[in-house]
Design a protein around this motif. Structure first.
Motif, PDB file in Angstrom:
ATOM      1  N   PHE A   1      11.517  -0.031  -0.972  1.00 15.43           N
ATOM      2  CA  PHE A   1      11.854   1.003  -1.966  1.00 15.43           C
ATOM      3  C   PHE A   1      11.507   0.479  -3.350  1.00 15.43           C
ATOM      4  N   ASP A   2      10.503   1.076  -3.970  1.00 11.86           N
ATOM      5  CA  ASP A   2      10.005   0.628  -5.276  1.00 11.86           C
ATOM      6  C   ASP A   2       9.417   1.839  -6.009  1.00 11.86           C
ATOM      7  N   PRO A   3      10.308   2.769  -6.446  1.00  6.37           N
ATOM      8  CA  PRO A   3       9.825   4.041  -7.011  1.00  6.37           C
ATOM      9  C   PRO A   3       8.989   3.904  -8.289  1.00  6.37           C
TER      10      PRO A   3
ATOM     11  N   ASN B   1       6.627   1.664  -8.673  1.00  8.03           N
ATOM     12  CA  ASN B   1       5.298   1.175  -8.315  1.00  8.03           C
ATOM     13  C   ASN B   1       4.326   2.355  -8.276  1.00  8.03           C
ATOM     14  N   PRO B   2       3.175   2.231  -8.954  1.00 13.36           N
ATOM     15  CA  PRO B   2       2.196   3.339  -8.942  1.00 13.36           C
ATOM     16  C   PRO B   2       1.686   3.684  -7.535  1.00 13.36           C
ATOM     17  N   LEU B   3       1.839   2.766  -6.576  1.00  5.59           N
ATOM     18  CA  LEU B   3       1.413   3.015  -5.193  1.00  5.59           C
ATOM     19  C   LEU B   3       2.499   3.706  -4.360  1.00  5.59           C
ATOM     20  N   ALA B   4       3.694   3.890  -4.933  1.00  4.71           N
ATOM     21  CA  ALA B   4       4.814   4.447  -4.169  1.00  4.71           C
ATOM     22  C   ALA B   4       4.502   5.859  -3.676  1.00  4.71           C
TER      23      ALA B   4
ATOM     24  N   VAL C   1       6.736   1.765  -1.003  1.00  5.29           N
ATOM     25  CA  VAL C   1       5.436   1.130  -0.734  1.00  5.29           C
ATOM     26  C   VAL C   1       5.597   0.395   0.592  1.00  5.29           C
ATOM     27  N   TYR C   2       4.476   0.019   1.198  1.00  2.00           N
ATOM     28  CA  TYR C   2       4.514  -0.606   2.520  1.00  2.00           C
ATOM     29  C   TYR C   2       3.863  -1.981   2.463  1.00  2.00           C
ATOM     30  N   ALA C   3       4.629  -2.971   2.900  1.00  2.36           N
ATOM     31  CA  ALA C   3       4.178  -4.366   2.876  1.00  2.36           C
ATOM     32  C   ALA C   3       3.229  -4.633   4.041  1.00  2.36           C
ATOM     33  N   SER C   4       2.460  -5.702   3.931  1.00  2.00           N
ATOM     34  CA  SER C   4       1.631  -6.155   5.057  1.00  2.00           C
ATOM     35  C   SER C   4       2.569  -6.486   6.217  1.00  2.00           C
TER      36      SER C   4
ATOM     37  N   ALA D   1       0.847  -1.191   0.000  1.00  2.32           N
ATOM     38  CA  ALA D   1       0.000   0.000   0.000  1.00  2.32           C
ATOM     39  C   ALA D   1       0.887   1.247   0.000  1.00  2.32           C
ATOM     40  N   SER D   2       0.248   2.399  -0.165  1.00  4.53           N
ATOM     41  CA  SER D   2       0.962   3.675  -0.264  1.00  4.53           C
ATOM     42  C   SER D   2       1.453   4.216   1.075  1.00  4.53           C
TER      43      SER D   2
END
Length: 137
Positions: A78-80, A82-85, A91-94, A37-38
């Motif tokens: 860190f995943d720049p 990713n559209p959710l970044a 982005v943030y993992a579960s 998630a963002s």
């Protein structure tokens, strides 16, 4: 006496129900293991089932007391691209811990099966008791 057989059957059924809730929560957690998630607030939080000890007649058992969200941190990745970044490229993992969930899954399954066996044994005992009462009348 027959009352305690019924208490035992009720207790086993209640415990099976509690373990089924736990199995459901684990399944949902594992399904969301790889979601991102963002923000940490939007990221999936593992659901944890809490039990309380209760009595059904003379028989002690467990029931669901609460379902809470894990307070473990959501891991930033860190995943720049990713559209959710977020603006920093994360982005943030579960916060689901795979090893904990697998251990919980096995434990819940074993508890469920043990209580199913107890219920089956008590049912057979009740049937045997009823047959012996009828044959002695």
């Amino acid at each position: 006496n027959n009352m305690s057989i019924l208490d035992g059957m009720n207790a086993a059924t209640t415990a099976m129900n509690a373990q089924a809730h736990r199995l459901n929560a684990v399944a949902g957690n594992i399904a969301n293991l790889n979601t991102v998630a963002s923000s940490p607030e939007q990221a999936h939080k593992a659901r944890l089932v809490e039990f309380k000890t209760i009595y059904q007649g003379e028989a002690q058992t467990v029931a669901v007391s609460n379902i809470v969200e894990s307070t473990a941190p959501n891991r930033p990745i860190f995943d720049p691209t990713n559209p959710l970044a977020d603006e920093k490229g994360y982005v943030y993992a579960s916060n689901v811990n795979r090893e904990e969930q697998m251990a919980d899954l096995i434990s819940a399954q074993q508890s469920y099966e043990a209580n199913a066996q107890v219920a089956k044994t008590l049912k057979n005992l009740a049937i045997t008791s009823i047959k012996s009462i009828k044959s002695n009348q």
